[in-house]
Design an enzyme around this catalytic site. Structure first.
Site, PDB file in Angstrom:
ATOM      1  N   CYS B 250      46.496  35.482  54.527  1.00  0.00           N
ATOM      2  CA  CYS B 250      46.827  35.670  53.086  1.00  0.00           C
ATOM      3  C   CYS B 250      47.952  35.383  52.737  1.00  0.00           C
ATOM      4  O   CYS B 250      48.515  34.037  52.770  1.00  0.00           O
ATOM      5  CB  CYS B 250      46.358  36.953  52.370  1.00  0.00           C
ATOM      6  SG  CYS B 250      47.199  38.401  53.213  1.00  0.00           S
ATOM      7  N   ARG B 255      46.112  41.529  52.591  1.00  0.00           N
ATOM      8  CA  ARG B 255      44.559  41.245  52.369  1.00  0.00           C
ATOM      9  C   ARG B 255      44.057  40.817  53.540  1.00  0.00           C
ATOM     10  O   ARG B 255      42.838  41.019  53.621  1.00  0.00           O
ATOM     11  CB  ARG B 255      44.713  40.337  51.292  1.00  0.00           C
ATOM     12  CG  ARG B 255      45.096  40.831  49.864  1.00  0.00           C
ATOM     13  CD  ARG B 255      45.114  39.915  48.692  1.00  0.00           C
ATOM     14  NE  ARG B 255      46.114  39.026  48.997  1.00  0.00           N
ATOM     15  CZ  ARG B 255      46.325  37.774  48.095  1.00  0.00           C
ATOM     16  NH1 ARG B 255      45.705  37.558  47.214  1.00  0.00           N
ATOM     17  NH2 ARG B 255      47.406  37.243  48.363  1.00  0.00           N
TER      18      ARG B 255
END
Lengths: 157, 295
Positions: B250, B255
């Site tokens: 990410c 994430r």
């Protein structure tokens, strides 16, 4: 207007807050920041539910809005001596950001235009918070200060 | 004595049901007479959020000030990790349940770092902090004072679940999952919508990466989607297979920790690595190949 440079002293109230923070251990600085976060004043009614009247601080990792009002535009007070009023909105889920906003509120609300514009741009880095919250997170406070000063400057020119 | 697993039927469908607990399970466990050797850890994006109120008895682990080295862009070493866990009353045998804000991004990140050090029993609270709060469950500002315990100094084993930039270069042509927002993937945005620009000089994605935003794995309430829904996304739609060698990335690896958890523990993929250097490294690296545009 002279540029607000590093080394410039902080306004008295903000300077006292900075001393309070830096005299504490790193862990206690977080506790004090939480106290500030808890004490961020609510928005006055005329701004509640009207985020469009406020400016979003996009540099913060959470939806934070602020506005700076300059009082006394219609009376005889010279622009540099007019009082600045600050209003912030930050969600409870973003206590660090609320804490930053609250420090700026406690340290700058009610100062004159001249005093606010003279606040050094590196002020957010004088609270010893880099060690406590990481320097990365302090950028949000620097961005709030920059937006406050820009709004104040625009209000008197 | 080991802490039993949550036998929630939703979890039973997943490849590794022992990696999740529900808010019901945790609340019941915490209020039981003998919760067992269990430590609850809160790990948030906001370093102060825990201090505003947390699950009773939970301790805080901050992704930045605790898990990252202060100087080098890397995770803490074995001694530091042992100190951080020992101070929180966690031994190698302790069952650790991690939860946090933002749909458990940082909780998944912390779980992934705990896994780098091979901590045996580490679980996520399905739905994280938001669900616990939404259900009106108890929060407290009382910070526990755990008895200092001995956590062993164990080597960090990066190779199996962590990809460095050179690993990604060597991996090009095999499955890559970009879990950022579509605008970040296409190169229009250099950061998450509404997030600060974190200094990537180029926008776009790693060549060949599929765009599967992390949030697709989460339901409205922040819990993970059930196995069938996850398989429809990652297996049917994206054509990935559990035997594939996959790298997820990410912006700084938080994430993609969430997606790493989904692929590894919920769908049973055996070779998933998280590229924590992610776009803040790739998008600044000289000479690495980049693609732009929508999928």
């Amino acid at each position: 207007m002279t540029p607000a440079e590093a080394g410039t002293p902080l306004p008295e109230a903000l300077g006292t807050i900075a001393e309070d923070f830096t005299s504490l251990s790193v862990r206690d600085r977080l506790t004090l920041l939480l106290e500030f976060s808890d004490e961020l004043p609510e928005l006055p009614e005329r701004y509640q539910g009207h985020p469009e009247l406020l400016e979003q601080v996009h540099e913060c990792q959470s939806p934070v809005f602020l506005t700076a009002e300059v009082e006394g535009a219609d009376d005889a007070v010279a622009p540099p001596d007019r009082r600045v009023r600050l209003y912030f909105q930050a969600p409870a889920e973003a206590p660090t950001t609320r804490g930053f906003a609250s420090i700026l509120h406690a340290g700058l609300d009610g100062l004159t235009v001249h005093e606010v514009l003279a606040v050094p741009d590196d002020a957010p880095f004088r609270f010893g918070l880099g060690e406590a919250v990481s320097p990365l997170r302090l950028r949000g406070m620097a961005a709030m200060l920059a937006r406050i000063k820009r709004q104040v400057r625009e209000a008197v020119t | 004595m080991p802490v039993p697993f949550d036998d929630n039927p939703k979890f039973a469908e997943y490849a590794h049901p022992e990696r999740l607990v529900s808010t019901d399970w945790l609340a019941a466990r915490l209020s039981s007479d003998d919760p067992g050797d269990l430590v609850v850890v809160e790990s948030d994006e906001d370093v102060l959020l825990y201090d505003t109120g947390h699950i009773p008895g939970a301790v805080k682990v901050d992704w930045h000030t605790d898990l990252n080295d202060r100087v080098v862009r890397d995770y803490v070493g074995p001694e530091q990790f042992a100190r951080i866990l020992g101070e929180r009353g966690i031994t190698r045998d302790t069952t650790v349940v991690i939860y946090g804000d933002k749909s458990n991004w940082w909780a998944a990140y912390a779980l992934w770092v705990f896994t780098l050090f091979g901590h045996p029993d580490v679980r996520l609270l399905d739905g994280g902090r938001a669900l616990w709060v939404a259900e009106g469950r108890e929060l407290t500002r009382e910070v526990p004072a755990p008895v200092l315990v001995e956590y062993p100094v164990v080597e960090r084993h990066d190779a199996s679940i962590r990809a460095l930039k050179d690993d990604v270069l060597a991996h090009l042509g095999r499955p890559l999952v970009d879990v950022r927002s579509p605008g970040e993937y296409s190169g229009e945005l250099l950061h998450m919508p509404d997030y600060p620009q974190e200094g990537a000089l180029r926008g776009g994605h790693i060549p060949g990466a599929r765009s599967v935003p992390w949030a697709r794995a989460a339901a409205e309430d922040g819990t993970f989607k059930n196995r069938a829904e996850l398989e429809a996304i990652y297996l049917t739609e994206q054509g990935l297979a559990p035997s594939d060698d996959v790298v997820a990335y990410c912006r700084i690896g938080e994430r993609s920790s969430h997606t790493w958890f989904v692929l590894t523990h919920l769908l049973g993929f055996e070779h998933v690595r998280n590229y924590d250097g992610s776009w803040t490294e790739w998008g600044n690296s000289v000479g690495v190949p980049i693609e732009v545009g929508s999928p």
